[in-house]
Design an enzyme around this catalytic site. Structure first.
Site: not given
Length: 361
Positions: A64, A132-133, A136
Site C-alpha cells: 500500500n 489500489d483501485h 487509480d
C-alpha cells in the site's frame, strides 16, 4: 515494520467499515478474491522490467505504501505543469513536461509492482485491492488533465470537456463491467498502452515544446492535436463498446444479473448524477464557470466520479447493491440547482417585464 504498518492500516479501515458496511458485507469482503483477465499488447514486454524492479524493492516496504508513493508522484508532477498552464492553453517549460512524463512512468511502474510485492510478502488482501483501485481512480483524473495541458487542449474547451469526461467514464465503465461479470478485463489497448501514449506526449512536448501540437498537417490543414484527439476518441468508443457488450450480456448473477443479483444497469444512475449536472452546468453557466476555470472544473467533477467509482468497487467486492446517493454528489447538485434558479429567475423577470413593462414605463 511491514506487519506493523499493515496491522495499523487494517484496524483503521475496519473501524471505518464498521460504520458504513453491514456484517454480511464485511463477511463477503473477507471472502473476495481478485479476478483479472488481460490481453494487453505491451504488458508482456514490460513484465521482465517489473519483475526485476520488485526484486529491488525492500522487503519491508508495504504494498500500500508503494501504491501511495506512486499516486503522490503522479499528482505532484501533474500539479507542476498545471501551475504553468492553469487554463490548459499556455506554454509550459520543457523540463516540466519531461518531469510529468517521468512521474507518470514512476506511477505506472509502482502500480505494476504493488501486487507483486503483496504476493512476495504474503500480505495480499481485499484491502490492498480496494486501496489500489482508489488510488487509480484519483490518478486517472490527473493523468487526463496532464494530457490536456501537454497538448494545449484548453484552446478548445468543448473538446477538452469531452475528452476528460470520456476518460473518467471509461474507468467507471471498466469497474461497471467487473460488477456485472465478476472479472476485471483489460483489452489489447487499455490502461498500460494509454499511459505509455501519454508519456510519449509529454516527451514530445519536452523535446519540441507544446507548440508541436499546433502544427498543421499538409494538405489536410488539420492541427496535429486534432488527429491525436480523434484517434483517442475512436479508441475510447471502441473500449466503451466492449465494456457495454459485457455489461449487457455477461451478468453472472441470477437471470443474468450483477454479482449482487441487481440489475446490470443500476450503476448507470450514480454516473448520470455526475455527468449530466457537469454537462448542463458547463453549458448553462451565466458566469462561464467551466471556460473560466476548466482545470478546476474537471478536477472537481473528476474526483466526484472517482468517489462513486470506489463505491462501485466496494459494491463489487462485497457483492451488494450499489448506493445511488453519496455526500460528494451534494456539490454537483448545488451547482446545478444554482444555475437552474438563476435561469428561472431571469426567465421570470423577462416574463414580468414583457407583460407589465409598458405599464411600468
Amino acid at each position: 515494520m511491514q506487519c506493523r504498518y499493515s496491522s495499523i492500516l487494517t484496524k483503521m479501515f475496519c473501524f471505518t467499515k464498521n460504520k458504513i458496511l453491514l456484517p454480511v458485507q464485511l463477511k463477503k469482503l473477507g471472502e473476495h478474491t481478485y479476478k483479472c483477465e488481460s490481453r494487453s499488447l505491451t504488458d508482456v514486454y514490460l513484465q521482465p522490467f517489473w519483475n526485476w524492479l520488485v526484486l529491488k524493492t525492500p522487503i519491508w516496504m508495504a504494498p500500500n505504501l508503494i501504491t501511495l508513493i506512486g499516486l503522490i508522484v503522479n499528482v505532484v508532477t501533474t500539479l507542476v505543469i498545471i501551475r504553468y498552464s492553469p487554463d490548459a492553453n499556455s506554454e509550459i517549460p520543457r523540463w516540466a513536461s519531461f518531469l510529468c512524463g517521468f512521474g507518470l512512468f514512476v506511477y505506472q511502474s509502482l502500480d505494476a509492482i504493488d501486487g507483486k510485492q503483496a504476493r512476495r510478502t504474503g500480505s495480499s488482501s481485499p484491502l490492498g485491492e480496494l486501496f489500489d483501485h482508489g488510488c487509480d481512480s484519483v490518478s486517472t483524473v490527473f493523468i487526463t488533465l496532464s494530457a490536456c495541458v501537454s497538448v494545449k487542449l484548453g484552446e478548445y474547451p468543448s473538446w477538452m470537456f469531452l475528452q476528460s469526461f470520456f476518460a473518467v467514464a471509461l474507468f467507471y465503465f471498466a469497474h461497471w463491467q467487473t460488477y456485472v461479470s465478476g472479472t476485471l478485463r483489460f483489452g489489447k489497448f487499455d490502461v498500460t498502452e494509454t499511459q505509455l501514449s501519454i508519456i510519449f506526449l509529454h516527451l514530445m512536448s519536452a523535446v519540441f515544446g507544446t507548440g508541436i501540437w499546433d502544427y498543421e498537417i499538409p494538405l489536410l490543414n488539420v492541427k496535429l492535436k486534432f488527429v491525436l484527439l480523434l484517434t483517442t476518441l475512436a479508441i475510447s468508443i471502441i473500449l466503451a463498446k466492449s465494456n457495454v457488450s459485457v455489461i449487457l450480456t455477461g451478468g453472472i448473477g441470477k437471470n443474468g444479473s450483477s454479482v449482487a443479483g441487481t440489475s446490470v444497469l443500476s450503476p448507470a444512475i450514480p454516473l448520470l448524477l455526475v455527468v449530466l449536472p457537469g454537462y448542463i452546468i458547463a453549458c448553462k453557466s451565466t458566469e462561464n464557470i467551466y471556460e473560466t476555470h476548466p482545470i478546476l472544473y474537471i478536477m472537481a467533477f473528476g474526483l466526484v466520479t472517482a468517489k462513486i467509482t470506489n463505491k462501485l468497487v466496494i459494491a463489487h467486492m462485497t457483492k451488494s447493491p450499489i448506493e445511488y446517493v453519496d455526500s460528494t454528489l451534494i456539490g454537483p447538485a448545488m451547482l446545478f440547482l444554482n444555475q437552474y434558479l438563476i435561469l428561472f429567475c431571469q426567465n421570470t423577470m423577462c416574463c414580468v417585464f414583457a407583460w407589465h413593462g409598458p405599464l411600468l414605463i
